[in-house]
Design a protein around this motif. Structure first.
Motif, PDB file in Angstrom:
ATOM      1  N   ALA A  50      -7.222 -20.899 -21.678  1.00  0.00           N
ATOM      2  CA  ALA A  50      -6.077 -21.746 -21.319  1.00  0.00           C
ATOM      3  C   ALA A  50      -5.647 -22.637 -22.468  1.00  0.00           C
ATOM      4  O   ALA A  50      -4.459 -22.964 -22.605  1.00  0.00           O
ATOM      5  CB  ALA A  50      -6.426 -22.588 -20.098  1.00  0.00           C
ATOM      6  N   ALA A  51      -6.590 -23.020 -23.320  1.00  0.00           N
ATOM      7  CA  ALA A  51      -6.276 -23.920 -24.432  1.00  0.00           C
ATOM      8  C   ALA A  51      -5.695 -23.198 -25.643  1.00  0.00           C
ATOM      9  O   ALA A  51      -5.261 -23.858 -26.596  1.00  0.00           O
ATOM     10  CB  ALA A  51      -7.536 -24.671 -24.848  1.00  0.00           C
ATOM     11  N   SER A  52      -5.667 -21.862 -25.618  1.00  0.00           N
ATOM     12  CA  SER A  52      -5.222 -21.121 -26.810  1.00  0.00           C
ATOM     13  C   SER A  52      -4.296 -19.966 -26.464  1.00  0.00           C
ATOM     14  O   SER A  52      -4.302 -18.928 -27.132  1.00  0.00           O
ATOM     15  CB  SER A  52      -6.446 -20.594 -27.571  1.00  0.00           C
ATOM     16  N   VAL A  53      -3.476 -20.144 -25.433  1.00  0.00           N
ATOM     17  CA  VAL A  53      -2.577 -19.072 -25.001  1.00  0.00           C
ATOM     18  C   VAL A  53      -1.587 -18.743 -26.131  1.00  0.00           C
ATOM     19  O   VAL A  53      -0.906 -19.625 -26.640  1.00  0.00           O
ATOM     20  CB  VAL A  53      -1.802 -19.481 -23.734  1.00  0.00           C
ATOM     21  N   PRO A  54      -1.495 -17.470 -26.538  1.00  0.00           N
ATOM     22  CA  PRO A  54      -0.588 -17.099 -27.636  1.00  0.00           C
ATOM     23  C   PRO A  54       0.861 -17.007 -27.180  1.00  0.00           C
ATOM     24  O   PRO A  54       1.145 -16.928 -25.978  1.00  0.00           O
ATOM     25  CB  PRO A  54      -1.114 -15.727 -28.054  1.00  0.00           C
TER      26      PRO A  54
END
Length: 332
Positions: free
Chosen positions: A185-189
């Motif tokens: 969730a913290a690194s959704v592209p």
């Protein structure tokens, strides 16, 4: 073939269809929607229905699966012809649909696949990737699927959705699974242009004809409009983990000639022209999604509501997928 397979009332189905006496058998291999081969002694069909017992919202929508198959028939992606959708659960106890029976082999065993020889194995794997490229090249509007999903914010919603699926199936603590969900969730592209995605694309979800051509792509229950790299990440994840979980995860990628994960990515990139540099995130997401799916199956097994063999081993696999996802994100 039997007169009374689990989850299918043949007498009521026969009355509904107006056919002669029916016989059917459960087609093994799936761990979600139930698939049956049905015959009246002359014609053969395939029937799909949701699993018995615990069903997560939207995960087993027969009308949705029927719609995408109907839309794709005649396209560059081979699919069975759909015949009838029955949404009334009173007929057999659940909504279902019928489609034509397609002859072909679903390769699940690495030894059987290896018997083809490395050159044929490689050619088949290449066709698998090329069919995925063809799927992602289809214009959803041209096949009547422009409203089949909401591509904007797709990946963020997917991470959230599978987190909710996990909560709905949670019956025990699984180390690391919440950390994986939070890291995703913290690194959704940023997603590429949206496409029609299959949702569970792999070799054992296609039928292969005697000439090693793909005769039909099956199991569209997770299809939608969204980020096409989700399909690629899933295919790579299955290749990475091939053979580690006998009886649950197909080991076909162990057959000599089957491409490695990076080779699959390279061929997809060449065919599609898409930027695949961020594929590791999608591999991690695929690992999380499979962990949640397997946890849901474990939940149903614990309740005694599964049909078929192998479900007793599913729960022990979940931590392995969690670890694979964390490793792909460099979180371990």
């Amino acid at each position: 073939m039997t007169d009374n397979p689990p989850g299918l009332d043949l007498a009521r189905l026969q009355a509904h269809l107006g056919t002669g006496e029916l016989r059917a058998e459960l087609i093994e291999g799936g761990r979600s929607n139930l698939t049956y081969r049905v015959t009246d002694g002359t014609a053969r069909w395939v029937l799909r229905r949701p699993p018995l017992g615990h069903v997560l919202a939207t995960a087993h929508d027969m009308a949705r699966e029927y719609r995408v198959l109907s839309a794709l028939h005649g396209s560059a992606v081979p699919v069975p012809r759909t015949l009838r959708l029955t949404e009334d659960p009173e007929v057999i106890g659940a909504p279902f649909y019928l489609m034509e029976f397609v002859e072909g082999t679903a390769h699940r065993d690495s030894a059987a696949l290896a018997a083809l020889g490395p050159a044929r194995v490689r050619a088949l794997a290449d066709r698998l990737v090329d069919t995925l490229v063809a799927l992602h090249a289809i214009d959803p509007q041209e096949v009547g699927l422009a409203d089949f999903g909401r591509p904007e914010g797709f990946m963020a919603r997917q991470v959230q959705r599978w987190g909710k699926q996990l909560a709905a199936s949670r019956s025990r603590e699984v180390p690391g699974i919440d950390r994986l969900a939070e890291a995703l969730a913290a690194s959704v592209p940023d997603s590429p242009a949206p496409a029609l995605v299959h949702g569970d694309y792999r070799l054992d979800n296609v039928l292969v004809d005697p000439d090693d051509r793909i005769a039909a792509v099956l199991d569209w229950e997770m299809s939608t409009l969204g980020d096409p790299l989700t399909d690629l990440g899933l295919l790579v994840m299955y290749t990475d983990l091939a053979g580690q979980f006998a009886g649950v995860i197909p080991g076909v990628a162990l057959a000599p000639g089957f491409p490695s994960g990076p080779e699959l990515v390279e061929r997809y990139a060449a065919g599609s022209g898409r930027d695949v540099s961020g594929v590791d995130w999608y591999v991690a997401f695929a690992s999380f999604k499979l962990a949640v799916v397997l946890e849901g199956i474990h939940f149903r097994f614990a309740q005694g509501r599964t049909v078929g063999a192998g479900f007793d081993r599913v729960g022990a696999l979940v931590p392995h997928f969690v670890d694979h996802g964390l490793a792909a994100l460099k979180e371990v």
